[in-house]
Design an enzyme around this catalytic site. Structure first.
Site, PDB file in Angstrom:
ATOM      1  N   LYS A  36       0.848  -1.176   0.000  1.00  0.00           N
ATOM      2  CA  LYS A  36       0.000   0.000   0.000  1.00  0.00           C
ATOM      3  C   LYS A  36       0.887   1.229   0.000  1.00  0.00           C
ATOM      4  O   LYS A  36       1.440   1.621   1.026  1.00  0.00           O
ATOM      5  CB  LYS A  36      -0.914   0.040   1.219  1.00  0.00           C
ATOM      6  CG  LYS A  36      -1.919   1.172   1.101  1.00  0.00           C
ATOM      7  CD  LYS A  36      -2.028   2.003   2.352  1.00  0.00           C
ATOM      8  CE  LYS A  36      -2.835   3.230   2.047  1.00  0.00           C
ATOM      9  NZ  LYS A  36      -1.991   4.231   1.289  1.00  0.00           N
ATOM     10  N   GLU A  92       8.506   1.058  11.394  1.00  0.00           N
ATOM     11  CA  GLU A  92       9.597   2.021  11.152  1.00  0.00           C
ATOM     12  C   GLU A  92       8.963   3.401  11.211  1.00  0.00           C
ATOM     13  O   GLU A  92       8.258   3.797  10.280  1.00  0.00           O
ATOM     14  CB  GLU A  92      10.165   1.780   9.758  1.00  0.00           C
ATOM     15  CG  GLU A  92      10.906   0.506   9.602  1.00  0.00           C
ATOM     16  CD  GLU A  92      12.321   0.629  10.133  1.00  0.00           C
ATOM     17  OE1 GLU A  92      13.115  -0.262   9.855  1.00  0.00           O
ATOM     18  OE2 GLU A  92      12.605   1.599  10.817  1.00  0.00           O
ATOM     19  N   CYS A  96      13.321  10.449   7.403  1.00  0.00           N
ATOM     20  CA  CYS A  96      13.024  10.009   8.777  1.00  0.00           C
ATOM     21  C   CYS A  96      14.231  10.149   9.685  1.00  0.00           C
ATOM     22  O   CYS A  96      14.100  10.514  10.839  1.00  0.00           O
ATOM     23  CB  CYS A  96      12.547   8.575   8.771  1.00  0.00           C
ATOM     24  SG  CYS A  96      13.740   7.491   7.990  1.00  0.00           S
ATOM     25  N   GLU A 133       9.172  16.117  15.415  1.00  0.00           N
ATOM     26  CA  GLU A 133       9.618  15.837  14.055  1.00  0.00           C
ATOM     27  C   GLU A 133       8.966  16.850  13.118  1.00  0.00           C
ATOM     28  O   GLU A 133       7.742  16.959  13.072  1.00  0.00           O
ATOM     29  CB  GLU A 133       9.211  14.432  13.634  1.00  0.00           C
ATOM     30  CG  GLU A 133       9.633  14.098  12.215  1.00  0.00           C
ATOM     31  CD  GLU A 133       9.271  12.690  11.815  1.00  0.00           C
ATOM     32  OE1 GLU A 133       8.107  12.319  11.864  1.00  0.00           O
ATOM     33  OE2 GLU A 133      10.192  11.940  11.447  1.00  0.00           O
TER      34      GLU A 133
END
Ligand code: TXE
Length: 505
Positions: free
Chosen positions: A199, A274, A308, A407
């Site tokens: 996906k 993750e 990331c 973040e």
């Protein structure tokens, strides 16, 4: 149909016809070896530089997920499950070779979909994906169990283990490295004999669809690799809760990952998460500042900071703080800014207007909380006319500020001066995340000692963001658990069965 602004953009940069024809059509799912004709209900794909409509991708439903899972299960019981390891190995290598031939198309799809610099897609995304398939193809024929000499069984026995594919894998992938992160999951899953339902993010389905077509063309049996498109809360949720999925490998934000993880555990799926990061960078008084400055700039501004493990918090020893800051400012201001398709660009548009607004909110908060702007976006700025955000650096940051805690996932770097390494380590480790960390120092002792004390899954010394298929990638804490890449990843796609044979005669 694509809007004229996109057609003009493509013409300006000479986009190959093969790319245009692949993109300028309704994008469906790829299920059971063929692309399904997209239903009327579609999600608009917007090209990030022109911010104009590129095409439409099918707005999938849970019923589409059912079809894909049934096909993946059928392939397991059928040709794929019966195929020898060496034949699977050959197929994976054939797919890697097909991607090599198709490399420029794949690089264009990433630059068009994500908005990223095509130079990065050509140098990092596509070659990295191919290397991953080539590396894991080698593991296909090496997944043996072992015999054991039982140490505590009565009488005579024969004991051994066997490794078996875990089954059908759901691979949910984010929008920042759509092809590469998909390859991180796909390569190991295929090597272990699993079948996969992928996906992609609803923002960036193009390269996954291209890969599925290539796989079918090189001879993968129908149902081994499926792609289901649609919104995360529909398709992703359906995969996470589906009883026909044995393993979920998710890469994305911590917010979504924790919710997806809970759903997956309700049907006892194997799980890899993750997730996000807020990676610290320590520059000691013994650092080579040329190496440190150039690597830090790559570590935060590559892919416009949408990475990331971006090094977004710098702790600079007081003895070099001012000199490092000067080099970072000069380097940031010299970075070429432009369209993703422009081969000279390094800083390009963020993936969407919504994401750009989110990054601008973080920048405004940094101004409001007292961080000192060194270069880049002022407060209340809307970014440039073309929607690109300038590389932005703040100094005098602290963990009380969002810029050092949250973040941002954009081209925004925070810096703070530290007086001791102990102070740097304590502050670096104060984050809820633990994905990566970087250390700049010419002293081997200093770097090894610091690497032992930092809480992170990946440590970079005198560099940032290195990736290699032999090296497991994954973090701690709010960055999730499990590894992509490296031999460590294989057990996540295998079941180990222990067999005891009692010899009574
Ligand atoms: O994530 P999202 P994005 C992280 C990065 C950042 C995020 C950015 O740190 O936080 O990814 O990617 C689907 N149920 N990493 O914005 O929104 C969604 O459709 C099920 C970490 O895409 O979490 C997409 O396919 N699925 C990483 C995927 O989840 C859902 C490396 C991710 O979406 C869903 C790269 C739901 N309710 C980026 N909602 C690492 N650590 O390696 C959305 N999705």
């Amino acid at each position: 149909m694509m809007q004229q602004a996109v057609a003009d953009y493509f013409a300006r940069f000479g986009v190959p016809m093969e790319v245009v024809s692949f993109v300028d059509r309704p994008i469906g799912h790829f299920i059971d070896g063929r692309e399904t004709v997209a239903t009327a209900d579609r999600i608009d794909l917007v090209e990030p530089f022109t911010r104009s409509r590129l095409t439409g991708v099918v707005n999938g439903t849970a019923a589409d997920v059912d079809m894909a899972v049934a096909s993946a299960r059928g392939a397991l019981a059928g040709p794929w499950g019966k195929m020898s390891a060496l034949d699977r190995q050959k197929l994976i290598l054939r797919l890697a070779a097909a991607m090599e031939t198709d490399a420029d198309v794949l690089a264009h799809l990433e630059a068009i979909g994500v908005g990223k610099a095509i130079s990065d897609a050509r140098l990092i995304d596509v070659p990295g994906s191919i290397a991953n398939l080539e590396y894991f193809a080698g593991w296909t024929s090496k997944l043996d169990g072992r015999t054991t000499n039982a140490v505590a069984l009565p009488g005579e026995s024969f004991t051994y283990t066997i490794k078996e594919p875990v089954g059908v894998v759901a691979a949910i992938v984010p929008w920042n490295f759509p092809l590469q992160i998909l390859s991180w999951k796909l390569a190991a899953a295929l090597a272990c004999g699993c079948t996969v339902v992928c996906k992609p993010s609803e923002l960036t389905p193009l390269s996954a669809m291209r890969l599925a077509h290539l796989a079918s063309k090189v001879g993968f049996p129908d149902g081994v690799i499926n792609v289901v498109n649609g919104y995360g809360h529909v398709i992703g949720q359906a995969l996470a809760s589906h009883r026909g999925i044995d393993k979920l490998s998710f890469t994305g934000s911590t917010r979504v990952g924790t919710s997806v993880g809970k759903t997956a555990l309700e049907t006892m799926k194997r799980l890899t998460l993750e997730l996000g990061g807020k990676s610290p960078v320590i520059v000691t008084g013994k650092a080579d500042l040329d190496i440190a400055a150039s690597a830090i700039l790559v570590g935060i501004f590559m892919n416009s900071g949408q990475v990331c493990d971006a090094g977004s918090r710098v702790y600079a020893d007081a003895s070099i703080h001012e000199e490092l800051l000067a080099r970072l400012r000069t380097g940031a201001e010299d970075m070429p800014i432009g369209a993703g398709l422009d081969p000279n660009s390094k800083i390009t548009p963020l993936v969407s207007s919504a994401h750009r607004s989110s990054v601008l909110q973080h920048i405004d908060a940094a101004h409001a909380e007292g961080a000192v702007l060194v270069t880049g976006e002022g407060s209340g700025g809307g970014g440039r006319e073309d929607g690109i955000l300038q590389p932005t650096i703040f100094d005098q940051c602290s963990e009380k500020m969002g810029i050092f805690r949250e973040e941002i996932f954009g081209p925004v770097l925070g810096v703070s001066r530290v007086n001791t390494l102990d102070d740097a380590v304590e502050r670096a480790n104060s984050s809820i995340y633990g994905l990566a960390a970087a250390i700049y120092s010419d002293s081997v002792d200093e770097t090894i000692a610091l690497s032992r004390r930092l809480k992170a899954g990946n440590i970079y010394i005198n560099a940032h963001g290195l990736v290699d298929p032999t090296m497991p990638f994954g973090g701690l804490g709010a960055s999730g658990f499990g590894k992509d890449m490296g031999p460590e990843q294989l057990d996540g796609f295998l079941s180990t069965k222990s067999v005891y044979v009692q010899l009574n005669r």
